[in-house]
Scaffold this motif. Structure first.
Motif, short mmCIF file in Angstrom:
data_model
loop_
_atom_site.label_atom_id
_atom_site.label_comp_id
_atom_site.label_asym_id
_atom_site.label_seq_id
_atom_site.Cartn_x
_atom_site.Cartn_y
_atom_site.Cartn_z
N LYS A 271 0.84 -1.20 0.00
CA LYS A 271 0.00 0.00 0.00
C LYS A 271 0.87 1.25 0.00
O LYS A 271 0.59 2.23 -0.70
N VAL A 274 2.24 1.74 -3.52
CA VAL A 274 1.24 2.28 -4.43
C VAL A 274 1.01 3.76 -4.17
O VAL A 274 0.76 4.54 -5.11
N SER A 284 -0.05 -2.08 -8.09
CA SER A 284 -1.49 -2.08 -7.76
C SER A 284 -2.08 -3.47 -7.92
O SER A 284 -2.91 -3.91 -7.11
N GLN A 299 -10.62 -2.60 0.27
CA GLN A 299 -9.42 -2.07 -0.37
C GLN A 299 -9.19 -2.71 -1.73
O GLN A 299 -8.78 -2.03 -2.68
N VAL A 303 -8.66 -0.65 -5.26
CA VAL A 303 -7.45 -0.82 -6.07
C VAL A 303 -7.81 -1.33 -7.46
O VAL A 303 -7.25 -0.88 -8.46
#
Length: 554
Positions: A271, A274, A284, A299, A303
């Protein structure tokens, strides 16, 4: 006595050097003012063979017909494909010669833009505005590097790893200033060939002389490959301590942490990566996969929606992002017990379909059928099980008798839809046709669905009830069998196997209680539930026989 040069006679002047071939350049930019400015700059430094393209598509057409010595791409090409995506596409098709130089330019100085451009490894990257001297220096440096390492870049472009290892070793010894680059590339190639021990040894030797971020990263990758994950974590954390923007290190750190069972830490590191490089499809995508494995559907959904946008004009586009996105929406809604998320599903799916439609329609992919399957999944999620089931089976009617011939993307989406429907046995039989090396996101999405708590509880209870019903039927306890099959269908209302089992036991009860109208009515209703659905051949034949038996009983 040495012989005279055969090309020279006594008294002749030394031969003139062969004329230098004029450099040919392709400039891809949608701004006329920049084209005019660059033309003057290029002519001032001696480059006169200049070709222009206003868009990625125009550049691709040119590259299909001819090659260039220098490719100068603006990152921002207006709407559609950008410079990064163009470069990836041309390299993927082998349209950029290994001896050619690629320069990327951009007026956006944001960290995300810079990292996105550098991720595709152009020879040089320049921020607008830049001076003629800046450009001249960078171009000369890139040309000199390409010339000095021509054997390396040629082997790399031709994907000849063993030849690449030899070229890297030879050039590292011959040209010390490129030694670190060549040794790290050599180690990376050894990892590709399964020579992790050799790669680890080479990087340890390099690091004994001086610290190098790429070497430390490659050492971490080698350690992870060898299963030395604690050592890998140590090297990769050290890499990030000194190079916090080296996003590839976050990826490999996450892989090592996953191997150690530290899933939460791995998700956190990805995370962070990204957030640093939000344009990276690779980062990603891996984050989405880990989120799915951890059943973090919220999440994963966010994404995947970003991935749909990132990939739609690139070589990375795939229907799997949309399929996984729809599955995340559905699983999130099922686990949240919030009707709002289900009610909003149709709108969200339609929006995602419109984003990706144009890019998938131009490919050989069967987009219309894919869209039908997606819409069927929406209907199932909305509780319209029979409607959704009919849409799904009709979309796949050409492949029901030969599922091995079904395109992979459609097969994967169908498996996911069948799990939603509660057609667990059918889903598993189709899943057997997916190759082990199939798209990892697709297989992870299917696995996440199978392991989802809500789906598992529903599936286990359905299987128990169906098995109890079969056992009761075999023992002649038809009333008890009917109770179990009714309950099994309540758990999985669209399950064809349970419906056929229920019809079969109802026929026995009709025969046993000829004066009761209840069993014939229930049998008729259950038959109607399956009527008009293009079932697979085995199910269709069983349905035909049961319907004929019911008709004869009336």
């Amino acid at each position: 006595m040495p012989t005279q040069d055969p090309d020279l006679s006594a008294g002749d002047a030394p031969p003139k050097p062969a004329p230098v071939k004029p450099l040919r350049l392709l400039l891809v930019d949608d701004q006329r003012a920049f084209q005019v400015m660059m033309k003057a700059m290029l002519q001032n430094i001696g480059i006169n063979r200049i070709n222009f393209a206003n868009s990625a598509e125009e550049a691709r057409r040119r590259c299909l017909k001819e090659s260039f010595d220098i490719y100068l791409f603006d990152y921002d090409l207006g709407g559609g494909e950008n410079g990064r995506q163009l470069l990836e596409s041309l390299r993927d098709k082998g349209l950029i010669p290994p001896q050619s130089v690629v320069i990327m330019v951009s007026s956006d100085s944001s960290r995300a833009m810079v990292l996105s451009a550098l991720e595709v490894e152009p020879d040089e990257y320049l921020m607008k505005p830049f001076s003629q001297e800046q450009f001249k220096f960078r171009l000369r440096r890139a040309l000199a590097r390409r010339q000095a390492l021509e054997s390396v870049f040629r082997a790399l472009a031709e994907d000849k790893p063993e030849q690449l290892i030899r070229a890297c070793a030879e050039r590292a010894d011959a040209i010390p200033r490129f030694a670190n680059f060549c040794r790290c590339l050599q180690a990376d190639t050894q990892l590709r060939l399964g020579q992790a021990r050799e790669a680890r040894s080479l990087m340890r030797q390099l690091l004994a002389g001086q610290e190098n971020g790429w070497a430390r990263l490659t050492l971490g990758k080698a350690c992870h490959t060898l299963g030395l994950n604690e050592e890998a974590v140590s090297h990769l954390q050290a890499t990030l301590k000194h190079n916090p923007l080296m996003v590839e290190a976050y990826l490999w750190l996450a892989e090592a942490q996953l191997a150690l069972g530290e899933e939460e830490s791995a998700q956190r590191e990805l995370k962070r990566a990204v957030e640093i490089s939000p344009q990276s499809v690779l980062l990603s995508r891996r984050l989405a996969e880990i989120c799915l494995q951890r059943h973090d559907y919220a999440q994963a959904r966010d994404v995947l929606l970003t991935l749909i946008d990132l990939s739609r004009n690139s070589i990375h586009r795939t229907p799997h992002y949309l399929g996984a996105y729809i599955q995340c929406l559905t699983l999130y809604a099922l686990n949240s017990n919030d009707g709002y998320h289900i009610a909003n599903l149709q709108k969200q799916v339609n929006s995602a379909l419109s984003r990706i439609r144009d890019s998938l329609m131009v490919s050989e992919f069967n987009y219309p059928v894919f869209e039908q399957i997606c819409q069927a999944r929406v209907q199932v999620a909305l509780g319209q099980l029979i409607k959704g089931k009919k849409m799904l089976y009709r979309a796949n009617q050409h492949w029901l008798d030969q599922p091995a011939n079904m395109p992979v993307a459609l097969l994967g989406e169908t498996v996911l839809a069948l799990y939603q429907l509660g057609e667990f046995e059918y889903a598993e039989s189709l899943q057997d046709h997916l190759a082990e090396d199939e798209d990892r996101l697709l297989t992870i999405c299917i696995q996440a669905t199978r392991n989802d708590k809500t789906v598992q509880e529903r599936r286990q209870r359905y299987q128990q009830l169906n098995e109890l019903g079969i056992k009761a039927y075999q023992g002649g306890e038809f009333e008890q069998a009917l109770t179990h099959f009714r309950e099994a269908l309540r758990r999985a209302p669209a399950n064809t196997g349970a419906a056929l089992n229920k019809i079969q036991v109802l026929l026995k009860l009709i025969e046993k209680h000829r004066k009761s109208p209840d069993f014939p009515n229930e049998c008729k209703e259950t038959l109607a539930m399956l009527d008009g659905i293009p079932l697979n051949p085995a199910q269709q034949e069983r349905f035909r026989k049961l319907r004929q038996e019911f008709t004869q009983s009336q």
